[in-house]
Design a protein around this motif. Sequence first.
Motif, short mmCIF file in Angstrom:
data_model
loop_
_atom_site.label_atom_id
_atom_site.label_comp_id
_atom_site.label_asym_id
_atom_site.label_seq_id
_atom_site.Cartn_x
_atom_site.Cartn_y
_atom_site.Cartn_z
N SER A 146 0.82 -1.21 0.00
CA SER A 146 0.00 0.00 0.00
C SER A 146 0.85 1.26 0.00
CB SER A 146 -0.91 0.02 1.23
OG SER A 146 -1.77 -1.08 1.26
N GLY A 147 0.27 2.34 -0.53
CA GLY A 147 0.90 3.65 -0.44
C GLY A 147 2.00 3.88 -1.45
N PRO A 148 2.56 5.10 -1.44
CA PRO A 148 3.64 5.43 -2.36
C PRO A 148 4.92 4.67 -2.04
CG PRO A 148 3.31 7.21 -0.78
CD PRO A 148 2.19 6.24 -0.57
N ALA A 149 5.82 4.60 -3.00
CA ALA A 149 7.09 3.92 -2.80
C ALA A 149 7.90 4.63 -1.71
CB ALA A 149 7.89 3.91 -4.11
N PRO A 150 8.63 3.89 -0.88
CA PRO A 150 9.40 4.50 0.20
C PRO A 150 10.60 5.31 -0.29
CG PRO A 150 9.87 2.15 0.06
CD PRO A 150 8.74 2.42 -0.89
N VAL A 151 11.04 5.05 -1.51
CA VAL A 151 12.14 5.80 -2.14
C VAL A 151 11.69 6.15 -3.55
CG1 VAL A 151 13.93 4.67 -0.76
CG2 VAL A 151 13.24 3.68 -2.95
N ARG A 152 12.52 6.96 -4.23
CA ARG A 152 12.16 7.30 -5.61
C ARG A 152 12.04 6.01 -6.43
NH1 ARG A 152 12.10 11.33 -9.43
NH2 ARG A 152 12.80 10.76 -11.53
N PRO A 153 10.89 5.80 -7.08
CA PRO A 153 10.70 4.55 -7.83
C PRO A 153 11.45 4.57 -9.16
CG PRO A 153 8.79 5.97 -8.09
CD PRO A 153 9.70 6.66 -7.10
#
Length: 213
Positions: A146-153
């Motif tokens: 879930s949610g946005p990637a924790p680092v730049r994807p």
Amino acid sequence: MDLLGERWTMLIVRELCLGPKRFKDLLDVLPAIGPNRLTSRLRSLEAAGVVRRGTLPPPAGVAVYELTERGEGLRGPLIELGRWGLGLPPSAEVDPATTRADLIALSVSTLAPPEKLVGLKEIYELHVGTETFHVEIAEGRMWTKSGPAPVRPDLAVTCRLRTFLAVVFGRTRAIDAVESGDLTVTVGAGELAERAFDLLSGSDLGYPVYLGV
């Protein structure tokens, strides 16, 4: 079944397959459960060693619920149930309005041939309608979270649910959806989108006939 057969219990486990969740997060995705019943179900799952309470690392530092190793053992059966559900006939009582792209991705992301994942370490961030989730590939495995990637994807795309389903289930190619403007790549390139959706392909399952989209 005494533990897992209670209403809402498997839906809670399903949501935690997408990663740790705050109590509020679980209420948001399961609004009809109510706080009292959610508390009761979480306590039962904790007592059985399926769920534990944890804390997200800084800077978040918030309390969450997450699956234990024992709880992770339910991932496979749940994903198989999800795939089974994709083949429900149009007469089945399924509301297309409640279809979620993250759960589709959760079901099909384990279908990628292991040899295609060898040596890959990538993150794809997907914005599908109002949903945001990401797919991580590392150590020969693919995970939907879930949610946005924790680092730049490595790749970020935006599309409607209709487009997402058409690409995942083989009705159109990702590169064609990019060229038509139905799929927008905001990070990465169209060629990477083609590979990402190849790995997320559920075409062998057939198109979800109950959706009608």
